[in-house]
Design a protein around this motif. Structure first.
Motif, PDB file in Angstrom:
ATOM      1  N   VAL A   1       0.854  -1.185   0.000  1.00 28.38           N
ATOM      2  CA  VAL A   1       0.000   0.000   0.000  1.00 28.38           C
ATOM      3  C   VAL A   1       0.891   1.235   0.000  1.00 28.38           C
ATOM      4  N   ASP A   2       0.560   2.205  -0.835  1.00 31.62           N
ATOM      5  CA  ASP A   2       1.298   3.458  -0.940  1.00 31.62           C
ATOM      6  C   ASP A   2       0.307   4.613  -0.889  1.00 31.62           C
ATOM      7  N   PRO A   3       0.466   5.532   0.108  1.00 36.47           N
ATOM      8  CA  PRO A   3       1.508   5.675   1.128  1.00 36.47           C
ATOM      9  C   PRO A   3       1.533   4.470   2.088  1.00 36.47           C
ATOM     10  N   ALA A   4       2.686   4.315   2.721  1.00 37.00           N
ATOM     11  CA  ALA A   4       2.860   3.192   3.630  1.00 37.00           C
ATOM     12  C   ALA A   4       1.838   3.255   4.763  1.00 37.00           C
ATOM     13  N   PRO A   5       1.132   2.181   5.016  1.00 33.25           N
ATOM     14  CA  PRO A   5       0.116   2.177   6.071  1.00 33.25           C
ATOM     15  C   PRO A   5       0.737   2.070   7.461  1.00 33.25           C
ATOM     16  N   GLY A   6       0.047   2.627   8.428  1.00 31.54           N
ATOM     17  CA  GLY A   6       0.497   2.459   9.805  1.00 31.54           C
ATOM     18  C   GLY A   6       0.185   1.063  10.311  1.00 31.54           C
TER      19      GLY A   6
ATOM     20  N   TYR B   1      -6.086  -6.316   5.743  1.00 37.17           N
ATOM     21  CA  TYR B   1      -6.600  -5.111   6.395  1.00 37.17           C
ATOM     22  C   TYR B   1      -5.489  -4.062   6.429  1.00 37.17           C
ATOM     23  N   PHE B   2      -5.833  -2.799   6.130  1.00 36.55           N
ATOM     24  CA  PHE B   2      -4.817  -1.748   6.205  1.00 36.55           C
ATOM     25  C   PHE B   2      -5.442  -0.432   6.646  1.00 36.55           C
ATOM     26  N   GLN B   3      -4.594   0.443   7.214  1.00 38.40           N
ATOM     27  CA  GLN B   3      -5.026   1.783   7.596  1.00 38.40           C
ATOM     28  C   GLN B   3      -3.888   2.753   7.306  1.00 38.40           C
ATOM     29  N   VAL B   4      -4.214   3.812   6.575  1.00 39.79           N
ATOM     30  CA  VAL B   4      -3.256   4.862   6.246  1.00 39.79           C
ATOM     31  C   VAL B   4      -3.714   6.146   6.936  1.00 39.79           C
ATOM     32  N   THR B   5      -2.897   6.671   7.839  1.00 39.17           N
ATOM     33  CA  THR B   5      -3.276   7.880   8.588  1.00 39.17           C
ATOM     34  C   THR B   5      -2.477   9.107   8.156  1.00 39.17           C
ATOM     35  N   ARG B   6      -1.543   8.928   7.250  1.00 41.00           N
ATOM     36  CA  ARG B   6      -0.831  10.072   6.679  1.00 41.00           C
ATOM     37  C   ARG B   6      -1.730  10.733   5.649  1.00 41.00           C
ATOM     38  N   GLY B   7      -1.721  12.067   5.597  1.00 37.74           N
ATOM     39  CA  GLY B   7      -2.510  12.768   4.599  1.00 37.74           C
ATOM     40  C   GLY B   7      -2.077  12.394   3.188  1.00 37.74           C
TER      41      GLY B   7
ATOM     42  N   ARG C   1      -3.474  12.289  -1.275  1.00 40.69           N
ATOM     43  CA  ARG C   1      -4.476  12.504  -2.326  1.00 40.69           C
ATOM     44  C   ARG C   1      -4.457  11.353  -3.332  1.00 40.69           C
ATOM     45  N   ARG C   2      -3.594  10.411  -3.089  1.00 42.70           N
ATOM     46  CA  ARG C   2      -3.494   9.245  -3.974  1.00 42.70           C
ATOM     47  C   ARG C   2      -3.212   8.023  -3.113  1.00 42.70           C
ATOM     48  N   LEU C   3      -3.962   6.967  -3.347  1.00 40.55           N
ATOM     49  CA  LEU C   3      -3.774   5.717  -2.609  1.00 40.55           C
ATOM     50  C   LEU C   3      -3.683   4.587  -3.614  1.00 40.55           C
ATOM     51  N   GLU C   4      -2.627   3.800  -3.514  1.00 38.05           N
ATOM     52  CA  GLU C   4      -2.425   2.701  -4.460  1.00 38.05           C
ATOM     53  C   GLU C   4      -2.215   1.391  -3.713  1.00 38.05           C
ATOM     54  N   ILE C   5      -3.015   0.386  -4.066  1.00 36.19           N
ATOM     55  CA  ILE C   5      -2.886  -0.958  -3.480  1.00 36.19           C
ATOM     56  C   ILE C   5      -2.456  -1.898  -4.594  1.00 36.19           C
ATOM     57  N   THR C   6      -1.320  -2.548  -4.409  1.00 37.39           N
ATOM     58  CA  THR C   6      -0.774  -3.434  -5.437  1.00 37.39           C
ATOM     59  C   THR C   6      -0.593  -4.837  -4.868  1.00 37.39           C
ATOM     60  N   ALA C   7      -1.181  -5.798  -5.542  1.00 42.26           N
ATOM     61  CA  ALA C   7      -1.027  -7.207  -5.152  1.00 42.26           C
ATOM     62  C   ALA C   7      -0.284  -7.940  -6.261  1.00 42.26           C
ATOM     63  N   SER C   8       0.722  -8.712  -5.871  1.00 44.79           N
ATOM     64  CA  SER C   8       1.495  -9.504  -6.828  1.00 44.79           C
ATOM     65  C   SER C   8       1.569 -10.934  -6.331  1.00 44.79           C
ATOM     66  N   SER C   9       1.385 -11.873  -7.234  1.00 45.50           N
ATOM     67  CA  SER C   9       1.431 -13.279  -6.835  1.00 45.50           C
ATOM     68  C   SER C   9       1.921 -14.147  -7.979  1.00 45.50           C
ATOM     69  N   GLU C  10       2.502 -15.280  -7.618  1.00 43.67           N
ATOM     70  CA  GLU C  10       2.909 -16.305  -8.576  1.00 43.67           C
ATOM     71  C   GLU C  10       2.098 -17.554  -8.278  1.00 43.67           C
ATOM     72  N   VAL C  11       1.412 -18.060  -9.307  1.00 46.08           N
ATOM     73  CA  VAL C  11       0.441 -19.129  -9.107  1.00 46.08           C
ATOM     74  C   VAL C  11       0.608 -20.197 -10.185  1.00 46.08           C
ATOM     75  N   ALA C  12       0.480 -21.456  -9.780  1.00 43.41           N
ATOM     76  CA  ALA C  12       0.446 -22.580 -10.720  1.00 43.41           C
ATOM     77  C   ALA C  12      -0.927 -23.230 -10.625  1.00 43.41           C
ATOM     78  N   VAL C  13      -1.586 -23.404 -11.771  1.00 45.41           N
ATOM     79  CA  VAL C  13      -2.959 -23.903 -11.793  1.00 45.41           C
ATOM     80  C   VAL C  13      -3.076 -25.107 -12.715  1.00 45.41           C
ATOM     81  N   THR C  14      -3.777 -26.122 -12.261  1.00 45.85           N
ATOM     82  CA  THR C  14      -4.155 -27.245 -13.108  1.00 45.85           C
ATOM     83  C   THR C  14      -5.676 -27.246 -13.240  1.00 45.85           C
ATOM     84  N   ALA C  15      -6.180 -27.857 -14.286  1.00 46.76           N
ATOM     85  CA  ALA C  15      -7.621 -27.935 -14.462  1.00 46.76           C
ATOM     86  C   ALA C  15      -8.212 -28.823 -13.374  1.00 46.76           C
ATOM     87  N   PRO C  16      -9.234 -28.368 -12.648  1.00 53.25           N
ATOM     88  CA  PRO C  16      -9.834 -29.197 -11.591  1.00 53.25           C
ATOM     89  C   PRO C  16     -10.410 -30.491 -12.166  1.00 53.25           C
ATOM     90  N   SER C  17     -10.331 -31.545 -11.392  1.00 55.13           N
ATOM     91  CA  SER C  17     -10.968 -32.811 -11.772  1.00 55.13           C
ATOM     92  C   SER C  17     -12.085 -33.091 -10.779  1.00 55.13           C
TER      93      SER C  17
END
Length: 302
Positions: free
Chosen positions: A45-50, A65-71, A73-89
């Motif tokens: 999260v940017d700005p860095a959350p408390g 869960y996050f909380q940002v208490t610094r003033g 005008r822009r808030l950015e939440i970025t999620a990055s993941s590496e995933v391996a998927v097979t077709a469900p049986s």
């Protein structure tokens, strides 16, 4: 063989005045499942959350869960993941059970039925209406196998409803979707669930990502993918040896979920698994929201 992906989901809020306090809940970390291996997952999260913490919710999803208490005008939440998927049986014997025997509120002593009960009830965004019941009745004929009936319902919704991003909003109801005969993946998932639940079946809303292929001769456009939604319907195990099967179906694309689907979270409806939601304290009059999702296939090294 499994398909591997690097998933990046970026949500950016912009405001015309300072936000003094921002509290949020996000469902952005993919689930670890028998058919899905999560190699790594981070949420920043940017700005860095408390305060920033991960927890497991009632349905086993990872909630951030996050909380940002610094003033800001822009808030950015970025999620990055590496995933391996097979077709469900699936256990086809389970899917072959008559749909009348797959209703957890009617046959509650079936092993695993108690786990599915919550998904057979109505929820805030999925009304079990008479219209949904009537529409589903054509697929749910007496004695028909639950897997066959659910697949038929998926085919019909795909054929009868038009994909139209302007037809509905995030708050559109099942009656509105039925009246307009149009919507997006969230709407088609809610409609499918309403149809199944109106007949006593258990169905859950699944949120995640679908890896898309570019047109022939075109390169992938980074950030062109989007969050996706599909459904899973419950069927009891015939021998009672497990909690049953959850058949995952995508009415938007008229196909079962396969190795192109990255599962993030599931719940009763969209409200349980919203990617990002929260509360802010501000005097801002205007705000903008931008969401960018990229599901990049990973080519195995030789």
């Amino acid at each position: 063989m499994s398909a591997r992906y690097v998933v990046t989901h970026r949500t950016t809020y912009s405001y015309d005045e300072d936000v003094t306090d921002s509290l949020g809940i996000a469902h952005l970390v993919p689930r670890s499942l028998p058919w899905q291996e999560v190699g790594s997952a981070t949420v920043t999260v940017d700005p860095a959350p408390g305060d920033l913490a991960h927890d497991t919710d009632h349905y086993g999803n990872t909630a951030t869960y996050f909380q940002v208490t610094r003033g800001h005008r822009r808030l950015e939440i970025t999620a990055s993941s590496e995933v391996a998927v097979t077709a469900p049986s699936y256990d086809e014997a389970a899917l072959g059970a008559p749909w009348e025997q797959a209703r957890p509120l009617v046959v509650p002593r079936v092993p695993g039925a108690w786990r599915a009960t919550d998904f057979a009830l109505g929820s805030d965004q999925v009304e079990r209406t008479a219209e949904a019941h009537a529409y589903a009745a054509q697929s749910l004929r007496p004695g028909r196998a639950v897997g066959e009936a659910a697949r038929d319902l998926m085919h019909r919704i795909h054929a009868d409803f038009e994909y139209d991003q302007k037809a509905t909003t995030v708050t559109s109801t099942v009656p509105e979707i039925l009246a307009k005969r149009a919507g997006v993946c969230q709407d088609f998932a809610h409609l499918t669930i309403a149809c199944l639940r109106s007949h006593g079946l258990a169905a859950r809303y699944v949120s995640g990502y679908l890896s898309t292929d570019p047109p022939p001769g075109k390169e992938r456009v980074v950030g062109a993918d989007a969050s996706h939604a599909w459904v899973a319907v419950w069927a009891p195990a015939p021998d009672g040896a497990s909690d049953g099967e959850w058949l995952a179906l995508d009415p938007t694309n008229d196909q079962p979920a396969n190795d192109r689907y990255v599962t993030v979270a599931w719940g009763r409806d969209y409200g349980d698994v919203t990617p990002v939601k929260g509360v802010i304290f501000t005097e801002a009059k205007r705000s903008t929201l931008r969401v960018s999702v990229d599901v990049a296939p990973v080519t195995p090294s030789s």
